[in-house]
Write a protein that holds these residues in place. Structure first.
Motif, PDB file in Angstrom:
ATOM      1  N   UNK A  11     -82.908  34.941  33.449  1.00 16.69           N
ATOM      2  CA  UNK A  11     -82.331  35.573  34.446  1.00 16.69           C
ATOM      3  C   UNK A  11     -82.559  37.041  34.472  1.00 16.69           C
ATOM      4  N   UNK A  12     -82.479  38.059  33.412  1.00 14.68           N
ATOM      5  CA  UNK A  12     -82.977  39.425  33.469  1.00 14.68           C
ATOM      6  C   UNK A  12     -84.374  39.590  34.291  1.00 14.68           C
ATOM      7  N   UNK A  13     -85.592  38.866  33.767  1.00 15.36           N
ATOM      8  CA  UNK A  13     -86.618  39.111  34.149  1.00 15.36           C
ATOM      9  C   UNK A  13     -87.053  38.536  35.678  1.00 15.36           C
ATOM     10  N   UNK A  14     -86.350  37.617  36.080  1.00 15.63           N
ATOM     11  CA  UNK A  14     -86.311  37.243  37.245  1.00 15.63           C
ATOM     12  C   UNK A  14     -85.664  38.028  38.248  1.00 15.63           C
ATOM     13  N   UNK A  47     -71.113  43.073  37.186  1.00 14.56           N
ATOM     14  CA  UNK A  47     -71.088  42.456  35.697  1.00 14.56           C
ATOM     15  C   UNK A  47     -72.378  41.341  35.568  1.00 14.56           C
ATOM     16  N   UNK A  48     -73.166  41.362  36.529  1.00 19.68           N
ATOM     17  CA  UNK A  48     -74.539  40.602  36.489  1.00 19.68           C
ATOM     18  C   UNK A  48     -75.582  41.844  36.323  1.00 19.68           C
ATOM     19  N   UNK A  49     -75.395  42.728  36.970  1.00 21.38           N
ATOM     20  CA  UNK A  49     -76.668  43.702  37.304  1.00 21.38           C
ATOM     21  C   UNK A  49     -76.624  44.421  35.910  1.00 21.38           C
ATOM     22  N   UNK A  50     -75.578  44.953  35.185  1.00 20.66           N
ATOM     23  CA  UNK A  50     -75.614  45.825  33.978  1.00 20.66           C
ATOM     24  C   UNK A  50     -76.220  44.872  32.858  1.00 20.66           C
ATOM     25  N   UNK A  77     -70.564  26.798  37.138  1.00 16.31           N
ATOM     26  CA  UNK A  77     -69.845  27.982  37.222  1.00 16.31           C
ATOM     27  C   UNK A  77     -69.331  28.352  35.731  1.00 16.31           C
ATOM     28  N   UNK A  78     -68.872  27.422  34.995  1.00 18.80           N
ATOM     29  CA  UNK A  78     -68.488  27.646  33.491  1.00 18.80           C
ATOM     30  C   UNK A  78     -69.829  27.955  32.714  1.00 18.80           C
ATOM     31  N   UNK A  79     -71.004  27.401  32.958  1.00  9.46           N
ATOM     32  CA  UNK A  79     -72.143  27.409  32.247  1.00  9.46           C
ATOM     33  C   UNK A  79     -72.656  29.018  32.565  1.00  9.46           C
ATOM     34  N   UNK A  80     -72.508  29.215  33.752  1.00 11.04           N
ATOM     35  CA  UNK A  80     -73.220  30.570  34.249  1.00 11.04           C
ATOM     36  C   UNK A  80     -72.443  31.871  33.531  1.00 11.04           C
ATOM     37  N   UNK A  81     -71.217  31.607  33.839  1.00  9.01           N
ATOM     38  CA  UNK A  81     -70.523  33.075  33.305  1.00  9.01           C
ATOM     39  C   UNK A  81     -70.530  32.954  31.690  1.00  9.01           C
ATOM     40  N   UNK A  82     -70.388  31.825  31.069  1.00  6.82           N
ATOM     41  CA  UNK A  82     -70.437  31.875  29.627  1.00  6.82           C
ATOM     42  C   UNK A  82     -71.677  32.199  29.108  1.00  6.82           C
ATOM     43  N   UNK A  83     -72.707  31.702  29.945  1.00  5.13           N
ATOM     44  CA  UNK A  83     -74.023  32.183  29.348  1.00  5.13           C
ATOM     45  C   UNK A  83     -74.475  33.620  29.663  1.00  5.13           C
ATOM     46  N   UNK A 149     -71.825  54.738  32.870  1.00 10.23           N
ATOM     47  CA  UNK A 149     -72.741  54.204  33.558  1.00 10.23           C
ATOM     48  C   UNK A 149     -72.514  54.357  35.089  1.00 10.23           C
ATOM     49  N   UNK A 150     -73.401  54.635  35.848  1.00  8.65           N
ATOM     50  CA  UNK A 150     -73.301  54.904  37.342  1.00  8.65           C
ATOM     51  C   UNK A 150     -74.003  53.993  38.125  1.00  8.65           C
ATOM     52  N   UNK A 151     -73.386  52.956  39.086  1.00  4.73           N
ATOM     53  CA  UNK A 151     -74.101  52.194  39.686  1.00  4.73           C
ATOM     54  C   UNK A 151     -74.312  52.957  41.458  1.00  4.73           C
ATOM     55  N   UNK A 152     -75.322  52.528  41.845  1.00  9.79           N
ATOM     56  CA  UNK A 152     -75.506  52.719  43.231  1.00  9.79           C
ATOM     57  C   UNK A 152     -76.251  51.775  44.054  1.00  9.79           C
ATOM     58  N   UNK A 153     -75.404  51.271  45.207  1.00  2.86           N
ATOM     59  CA  UNK A 153     -76.013  50.314  45.851  1.00  2.86           C
ATOM     60  C   UNK A 153     -75.525  48.644  45.815  1.00  2.86           C
ATOM     61  N   UNK A 154     -74.975  48.628  44.580  1.00  2.00           N
ATOM     62  CA  UNK A 154     -74.274  47.255  44.419  1.00  2.00           C
ATOM     63  C   UNK A 154     -73.544  46.645  45.364  1.00  2.00           C
TER      64      UNK A 154
END
Length: 223
Positions: A11-14, A47-50, A77-83, A149-154
């Motif tokens: 996920x992160x590289x993609x 919570x995905x971006x960070x 959904x369960x696998x995604x959030x757990x993963x 942490x400062x997020x901009x644009x999310x």
């Protein structure tokens, strides 16, 4: 190999290849040991971006609803959030706040990174709201540093009601770690929590460039 390792390898590289987020100060996140990442909150996607830009695992709490679905959709959904390293918490349970702090302390006690939004819920008007002192309670109890942490644009990444994320500029800025060890010796606990929380939120606002609201942000009844 754990589900987290599998997803984190993909996920992160993609995500970074598609969205190309601007990331600054990443070297300020300790490579090991308990640490709190305290961020402003603009979108569900935060919570995905960070976790996508931080090399180490960052644990966030997520609504238990995401883990309780049925059928194929519920399983995915369960696998995604757990993963992604997220842990379920029932936000409608009156004991949820206490339970979430206990979960966070367990995570920090294992020497892991814990992500938290001191505002409590996402900002709907673009301002940064006053922080709730749970973040300071965690830092002082666990004796771990806090990285603002400062997020901009999310908020434009996946607007409310949008089913698919959009390709928009996103910035993630990490500030200098705020140490707590020995700083508040002799200071009344309530005052120490308030002072530390305000210090954290001032740093977050400086990183995100948001206007301080000066008040607490309340979660809408239907959120």
């Amino acid at each position: 190999m754990s589900l987290y390792r599998v997803l984190h390898a993909v996920v992160p590289p993609l995500a970074k290849a598609v969205w190309r987020p601007t990331v600054t100060g990443l070297d300020r996140v300790p490579e090991r040991g308990g640490v709190i990442l305290a961020s402003n909150h603009l979108s569900f996607a935060d919570s995905v971006v960070i976790p996508c830009v931080v090399p180490r695992k960052v644990v966030f709490l997520a609504k238990s609803d995401y883990f309780e679905g049925t059928g194929v959709k519920g399983a995915l959904s369960r696998a995604w959030f757990t993963g992604l390293g997220m842990l379920p918490v029932d936000r409608d349970d009156t004991r949820a706040a206490i339970a979430s702090l206990d979960i966070a302390l367990e995570v920090l006690g294992r020497g892991e990174a814990f992500g938290i939004y001191p505002e409590g819920t996402r900002s709907r008007d673009g301002r940064v709201y006053r922080g709730r002192t749970g973040v300071a309670h965690l830092a002082l109890t666990a004796g771990v540093p806090v990285v603002p942490v400062g997020l901009v644009g999310t908020e434009k990444l996946q607007p409310v009601g949008s089913r698919l994320p959009k390709v928009v500029p996103v910035t993630v800025a990490f500030g200098e770690p705020i140490a707590v060890a020995g700083r508040f010796d002799g200071v009344p606990l309530g005052k120490a929590r308030r002072v530390l929380t305000d210090e954290i939120m001032t740093a977050v606002a400086a990183l995100s460039g948001q206007e301080p609201a000066g008040v607490y942000n309340e979660r809408p009844i239907d959120a």
